[in-house]
Structures are given as C-alpha cells and as structure tokens.
Design a protein around this motif. Structure first.
Motif, PDB file in Angstrom:
ATOM      1  N   THR A 194       0.827  -1.202   0.000  1.00  0.00           N
ATOM      2  CA  THR A 194       0.000   0.000   0.000  1.00  0.00           C
ATOM      3  C   THR A 194       0.865   1.256   0.000  1.00  0.00           C
ATOM      4  O   THR A 194       0.568   2.219  -0.719  1.00  0.00           O
ATOM      5  CB  THR A 194      -0.968  -0.011   1.201  1.00  0.00           C
ATOM      6  N   THR A 195       1.914   1.248   0.776  1.00  0.00           N
ATOM      7  CA  THR A 195       2.821   2.404   0.809  1.00  0.00           C
ATOM      8  C   THR A 195       3.410   2.653  -0.569  1.00  0.00           C
ATOM      9  O   THR A 195       3.417   3.791  -1.059  1.00  0.00           O
ATOM     10  CB  THR A 195       3.940   2.178   1.849  1.00  0.00           C
ATOM     11  N   ALA A 220       2.218   1.627  -3.472  1.00  0.00           N
ATOM     12  CA  ALA A 220       1.142   2.014  -4.389  1.00  0.00           C
ATOM     13  C   ALA A 220       0.796   3.493  -4.219  1.00  0.00           C
ATOM     14  O   ALA A 220       0.577   4.200  -5.207  1.00  0.00           O
ATOM     15  CB  ALA A 220      -0.085   1.143  -4.170  1.00  0.00           C
ATOM     16  N   ARG A 221       0.759   3.972  -2.996  1.00  0.00           N
ATOM     17  CA  ARG A 221       0.496   5.400  -2.755  1.00  0.00           C
ATOM     18  C   ARG A 221       1.595   6.264  -3.365  1.00  0.00           C
ATOM     19  O   ARG A 221       1.312   7.301  -3.970  1.00  0.00           O
ATOM     20  CB  ARG A 221       0.395   5.682  -1.264  1.00  0.00           C
ATOM     21  N   GLN A 222       2.836   5.844  -3.198  1.00  0.00           N
ATOM     22  CA  GLN A 222       3.958   6.610  -3.751  1.00  0.00           C
ATOM     23  C   GLN A 222       3.876   6.661  -5.271  1.00  0.00           C
ATOM     24  O   GLN A 222       4.056   7.720  -5.877  1.00  0.00           O
ATOM     25  CB  GLN A 222       5.287   5.990  -3.312  1.00  0.00           C
ATOM     26  N   SER A 280       1.189   6.214  -7.096  1.00  0.00           N
ATOM     27  CA  SER A 280      -0.008   6.983  -7.426  1.00  0.00           C
ATOM     28  C   SER A 280       0.298   8.480  -7.456  1.00  0.00           C
ATOM     29  O   SER A 280      -0.098   9.184  -8.390  1.00  0.00           O
ATOM     30  CB  SER A 280      -1.103   6.687  -6.397  1.00  0.00           C
ATOM     31  N   GLN A 281       1.016   8.955  -6.456  1.00  0.00           N
ATOM     32  CA  GLN A 281       1.375  10.374  -6.399  1.00  0.00           C
ATOM     33  C   GLN A 281       2.395  10.727  -7.476  1.00  0.00           C
ATOM     34  O   GLN A 281       2.257  11.738  -8.156  1.00  0.00           O
ATOM     35  CB  GLN A 281       1.925  10.722  -5.019  1.00  0.00           C
ATOM     36  N   HIS A 329      -5.266   5.309  -7.069  1.00  0.00           N
ATOM     37  CA  HIS A 329      -4.781   4.196  -6.256  1.00  0.00           C
ATOM     38  C   HIS A 329      -5.985   3.382  -5.792  1.00  0.00           C
ATOM     39  O   HIS A 329      -6.933   3.941  -5.231  1.00  0.00           O
ATOM     40  CB  HIS A 329      -4.001   4.726  -5.053  1.00  0.00           C
ATOM     41  N   GLU A 346      -7.032   0.181  -3.427  1.00  0.00           N
ATOM     42  CA  GLU A 346      -6.642  -0.778  -2.395  1.00  0.00           C
ATOM     43  C   GLU A 346      -7.652  -1.917  -2.414  1.00  0.00           C
ATOM     44  O   GLU A 346      -8.831  -1.709  -2.151  1.00  0.00           O
ATOM     45  CB  GLU A 346      -6.669  -0.136  -1.014  1.00  0.00           C
ATOM     46  N   TRP A 386      -4.112   3.278 -13.427  1.00  0.00           N
ATOM     47  CA  TRP A 386      -4.321   2.998 -12.013  1.00  0.00           C
ATOM     48  C   TRP A 386      -3.135   2.222 -11.457  1.00  0.00           C
ATOM     49  O   TRP A 386      -2.347   1.644 -12.196  1.00  0.00           O
ATOM     50  CB  TRP A 386      -5.616   2.223 -11.756  1.00  0.00           C
ATOM     51  N   ASP A 428      -3.084  -2.330  -5.159  1.00  0.00           N
ATOM     52  CA  ASP A 428      -2.280  -3.172  -4.282  1.00  0.00           C
ATOM     53  C   ASP A 428      -3.142  -4.244  -3.650  1.00  0.00           C
ATOM     54  O   ASP A 428      -4.279  -4.007  -3.284  1.00  0.00           O
ATOM     55  CB  ASP A 428      -1.550  -2.340  -3.217  1.00  0.00           C
ATOM     56  N   CYS A 438      -9.297   0.078   7.061  1.00  0.00           N
ATOM     57  CA  CYS A 438     -10.150   0.195   5.875  1.00  0.00           C
ATOM     58  C   CYS A 438     -11.601   0.110   6.311  1.00  0.00           C
ATOM     59  O   CYS A 438     -11.949  -0.681   7.181  1.00  0.00           O
ATOM     60  CB  CYS A 438      -9.814  -0.865   4.831  1.00  0.00           C
TER      61      CYS A 438
END
Length: 181
Positions: A15-16, A18-20, A22-23, A29, A31, A62, A65, A111
């Motif tokens: 997830t971390t 994927a967030r990076q 995404s930005q 992103h 989840e 997209w 994760d 979540c």
C-alpha cells in the motif's frame, strides 16, 4: 506503466508503494482491502469484490495493491506491470509487527472503519501476523511461477528483493519523469 499491480506478503509495503506510485505518476490508487472488507471485518462475497474491482479498474490508468487470487484474472488481465515485493522474512515480519502495534495502540482506521487490535493480532485465528507466517513462503514460490504463465505474457514483471531495491527503482522512475518533462 499505466496499469500497475503491487503484490507481496502482508507487511511488505504494498500500500505504501502504491500510494507513492499513485502520487508520482498522478494516477488513481485502488486498495483491494478497501473493496474486500466491510465494517467489523466482514468479507464481501466473491461476486461483490469482483464487481467492485471491475468498476475500480475501468479507467485507463491505475495502481492497485493486494494479493486477492479471486480477482487476479481481472487485475492482471488489464495490468501492464506487476511489482512483486519479495523481501526477507525478517524485514516483512518486523514491519508487520510494528505496524500492527502502532495501529492497535493508536486505533488508526485500516479500511472501511476497521481497526486492528492486539487481541486480533495475537489471539485470533485471523491474525495478520499468523497470515503473514502462513503465506510468506507460498507467495515466494507462487509468484515466480505465475509470472511464467502464458496468459500473463503481456505483463512487465518487476521483482524487488529489498526495500533499498524498491527505493532505487522509484528513484529511476522519478528521474525518468524529470528527464521527460
């Protein structure tokens, strides 16, 4: 890289990362845990998660994760890149332990309003720590075999074996974006 799937054992940093990404790449992103879990840790049906994933991945770009095999055909069928976070067990279990402790003490939402607890982590048959123990070796064996399947020949597989390798890979992507701007 327009449709990216991040996989790896719980606690590896899916997830971390994927967030990076995404930005960095300015893309949505997704989840899979958000699509899979309802409040009070109630799992949605297979049909429901498949429906939710189809909707979530209907766009052209997209990063997703999660490791849900019940939707792998949907995710990987559209993905152009799969990143496998394949870190040493000591790294994964240490990260997962401290993440679980932090979330338990701070009552941080995970979540859909769900929260982790020490009781759930250490005394429950659905413990995330136990899950990591049960799936770590399986994932390390399964993913390389899946990468060789003909139905996934369209995918660029990236196998990252350490947090430093991941950091370096992200740095290369960031540098390429800067050069191409």
């Amino acid at each position: 890289m327009h449709r990216i799937s991040i996989v790896g054992t719980s606690g590896s940093g899916k997830t971390t990362l994927a967030r990076q990404i995404s930005q960095l790449l300015d893309m949505p992103h997704v989840e899979l845990d958000e699509l899979h879990w309802e409040p009070n840790w109630v799992e949605v049906s297979d049909e429901e998660i498949r429906s939710r994933v189809k909707i979530a991945l209907s766009g052209d770009r997209w990063v997703v994760d999660g490791n849900y095999s019940k939707v792998r055909d949907l995710v990987w069928g559209k993905a152009d890149t799969v990143v496998f976070l394949d870190y040493a067990f000591s790294v994964v279990i240490t990260r997962l332990f401290w993440r679980t402790m932090w979330r338990s003490f701070t009552q941080q939402q995970v979540c859909n309003g769900n929260r982790e607890s020490l009781r759930k982590a250490f005394c429950d048959r659905d413990s995330i720590l136990l899950w990591a123990l049960q799936t770590y070796d399986k994932n390390r064996q399964q993913y390389p075999l899946l990468f060789q399947q003909p139905e996934y020949s369209h995918i660029n597989f990236i196998h990252l074996r350490s947090p430093q390798a991941t950091k370096n890979w992200l740095s290369v992507i960031s540098h390429q974006l800067t050069v191409n701007s």
